[in-house]
Write a protein that holds these residues in place. Structure first.
Motif, short mmCIF file in Angstrom:
data_model
loop_
_atom_site.label_atom_id
_atom_site.label_comp_id
_atom_site.label_asym_id
_atom_site.label_seq_id
_atom_site.Cartn_x
_atom_site.Cartn_y
_atom_site.Cartn_z
N GLU A 143 0.30 -0.92 -0.07
CA GLU A 143 0.31 -0.19 -0.34
C GLU A 143 0.86 1.29 0.08
O GLU A 143 0.65 1.92 -0.27
CB GLU A 143 -0.99 0.11 0.76
N LEU A 144 1.98 0.73 0.47
CA LEU A 144 2.84 2.48 1.07
C LEU A 144 3.19 2.42 -0.57
O LEU A 144 3.75 4.57 -0.75
CB LEU A 144 4.02 2.61 1.78
N ALA A 145 3.79 1.25 -1.03
CA ALA A 145 4.44 1.96 -2.20
C ALA A 145 3.04 2.82 -3.26
O ALA A 145 3.85 2.97 -4.25
CB ALA A 145 5.22 0.45 -2.13
N ALA A 146 2.24 1.79 -3.57
CA ALA A 146 1.33 2.56 -4.05
C ALA A 146 1.24 3.93 -4.56
O ALA A 146 1.59 5.00 -4.74
CB ALA A 146 0.63 1.51 -4.23
N GLN A 147 1.40 4.97 -2.80
CA GLN A 147 1.18 5.55 -3.11
C GLN A 147 2.15 6.46 -2.95
O GLN A 147 2.18 7.69 -3.15
CB GLN A 147 1.27 5.81 -0.97
N TYR A 148 3.55 6.14 -2.93
CA TYR A 148 4.64 6.92 -3.61
C TYR A 148 4.97 6.34 -4.61
O TYR A 148 6.23 7.39 -5.28
CB TYR A 148 5.66 6.47 -2.31
N ALA A 149 4.94 5.19 -5.61
CA ALA A 149 5.00 5.30 -6.82
C ALA A 149 5.06 6.62 -7.06
O ALA A 149 5.76 6.49 -8.58
CB ALA A 149 4.64 4.16 -7.42
N ASN A 150 4.02 7.34 -7.85
CA ASN A 150 3.90 7.96 -8.52
C ASN A 150 3.86 9.46 -8.45
O ASN A 150 3.49 10.56 -9.40
CB ASN A 150 2.69 7.31 -9.77
N ALA A 151 3.89 9.07 -7.01
CA ALA A 151 3.80 10.79 -6.29
C ALA A 151 5.05 11.73 -6.41
O ALA A 151 6.57 10.48 -6.99
CB ALA A 151 2.99 11.13 -5.16
N PRO A 152 5.04 13.30 -6.71
CA PRO A 152 6.55 13.61 -6.40
C PRO A 152 7.03 13.20 -5.41
O PRO A 152 7.03 12.99 -3.94
CB PRO A 152 5.68 15.24 -6.10
N ASP A 153 8.49 13.20 -5.20
CA ASP A 153 8.47 13.04 -4.03
C ASP A 153 9.16 14.21 -3.28
O ASP A 153 8.39 14.92 -2.44
CB ASP A 153 10.40 14.14 -4.26
N PRO A 154 8.76 13.25 -1.42
CA PRO A 154 8.19 14.30 0.23
C PRO A 154 9.57 14.91 0.47
O PRO A 154 10.74 14.74 0.02
CB PRO A 154 7.88 13.15 0.58
#
Length: 296
Positions: A222-233
Motif C-alpha cells: 500500500e505504501l509503495a503504491a502511494q509513493y510510486a507516482n507521487a512527487p518526491d516528499p
C-alpha cells in the motif's frame, strides 16, 4: 554547577585524564525539544564541536545562550580526520568538549563515531546528554512492535546493493528502522515489497516534530503504491517495517523472491539471499533458481 553536579562530574574522578566529551542531543525539528541539561552543557563547555556551526549557533540564539565564535569548532565527515587530533589535544588539556550533530543524537548515522572511539581509547570520559532522536520518535508513533527492533540506518543508493542488504535483514524477527532520502523513498519501498514481502506492515514517518509532521501506515504494498507516482516528499524520512509474518512458505513465495533477486545479481547470490531470507536449505533454493533461470 551545584554540589550534586560537581560530585557526579566524571571529569573530577581520580586517575583519569580530566578532559570530558559530552554527546549532546539537539532537536530534530521543534527547537523546544531540548533539555535543560543540554543547554547547560552547551553554555559551559569549552568547545562546541558541531557538524554545522551555523545550525548550532542558531539553536543557541533561540534559547539565549551566548558563546564566543572561537569556541565553535566544525566537525563533520569532510574534516573529521584533521579535526580529531585537535579535539583530543583539547581533552588532554582538561577541556570539556560538547559534540552536536545537525539534529538529533550524535553518533547515530553521523560522523561522531570515530571521535568517540578515539576519546575512549585515549582514556577520556564520554558522557551522553540524551534527548531528541528521529529513530525513537518514529518507532514510537509507527504503531509497530517496539519490544525488539533493528536500526539499519541508510540503505545503499544502488539497487543491487540495496536488495542484497534487504535480503540479509528480511528474516530478522523484529521491527526494522531505516533512514531514507526523499528522492529514493519510492524505489526503496518498491524493493522492500519485492524482498521483504508486500504484506508486511510498515510506516513512513516524515518531518517528525515539525509543523507538517506526517505518519502514513499500511502494508508495504500500500505504501509503495502511494509513493510510486507521487512527487518526491519533502523533509527527513524514517521508514519502520514490522517483523516478518508467521506463515507457511509457498512455492510462489520462493519464485517471487528469486525472480526479484535474479534481476539484481547472480544466480548463486540470488539463491543464497533468498534461502537466508526464508530460512530454507540453500540446495533446495539453488535448484529452483536454476529452473527459473533456464526457463527465461
Amino acid at each position: 554547577m551545584d554540589e550534586t553536579d560537581m560530585a557526579d562530574d566524571p571529569s573530577r574522578s581520580g586517575g583519569k585524564p580530566s578532559g570530558i566529551l559530552h554527546l549532546v542531543a539537539t532537536p530534530i525539528g521543534n527547537a523546544r525539544d531540548i533539555s535543560l541539561r543540554a543547554l547547560d552543557v552547551l553554555g559551559t563547555a569549552d568547545i562546541l564541536a558541531a557538524e554545522d556551526t551555523r545550525n548550532t549557533r542558531k539553536l543557541l540564539d533561540i534559547h539565549g545562550v551566548k558563546r564566543e565564535a572561537r569556541s565553535f569548532w566544525p566537525y563533520h565527515d569532510h574534516n573529521g580526520a584533521r579535526q580529531r587530533p585537535q579535539i583530543l589535544a583539547a581533552l588532554a588539556e582538561g577541556k570539556s568538549v560538547a559534540l552536536v550533530s545537525d539534529a538529533g543524537t550524535p553518533v547515530v548515522s553521523d560522523p561522531g563515531y570515530p571521535l568517540v572511539r578515539a576519546a575512549i581509547e585515549a582514556g577520556y570520559d564520554v558522557v551522553a546528554v540524551p534527548g531528541a532522536s528521529a529513530l525513537l520518535s518514529a518507532l514510537c508513533i509507527a504503531g509497530l512492535p517496539t519490544d525488539r527492533f533493528l536500526f539499519a540506518g541508510f540503505l545503499p543508493s544502488k539497487s543491487g546493493a540495496r536488495r542484497r542488504e534487504l535480503a540479509e535483514l528480511a528474516p530478522v524477527p523484529s521491527s526494522l528502522v531505516f533512514y531514507e532520502s526523499p528522492h529514493r523513498l519510492a524505489a526503496s519501498l518498491a524493493e522492500m515489497c519485492a524482498v521483504l514481502g508486500g504484506d508486511r506492515e510498515a510506516a513512513v514517518c516524515r518531518e517528525l516534530t515539525k509543523r507538517f509532521e506526517e505518519a502514513r501506515r499500511g502494508t508495504l504494498d500500500e505504501l509503495a503504491a502511494q509513493y510510486a507516482n507521487a512527487p518526491d516528499p519533502k523533509g527527513e524520512i524514517v521508514v519502520v517495517v514490522g517483523p516478518p509474518l508467521a506463515r507457511e512458505i509457498t512455492e510462489a513465495d520462493i519464485d517471487t523472491r528469486l525472480l526479484a533477486a535474479l534481476e539484481a545479481g547472480s544466480l548463486k547470490d540470488a539463491a543464497s539471499s533468498v534461502a537466508t531470507e526464508l530460512g530454507l536449505p540453500r540446495k533446495q533454493v539453488y535448484a529452483r533458481a536454476l529452473e527459473l533461470a533456464s526457463a527465461k
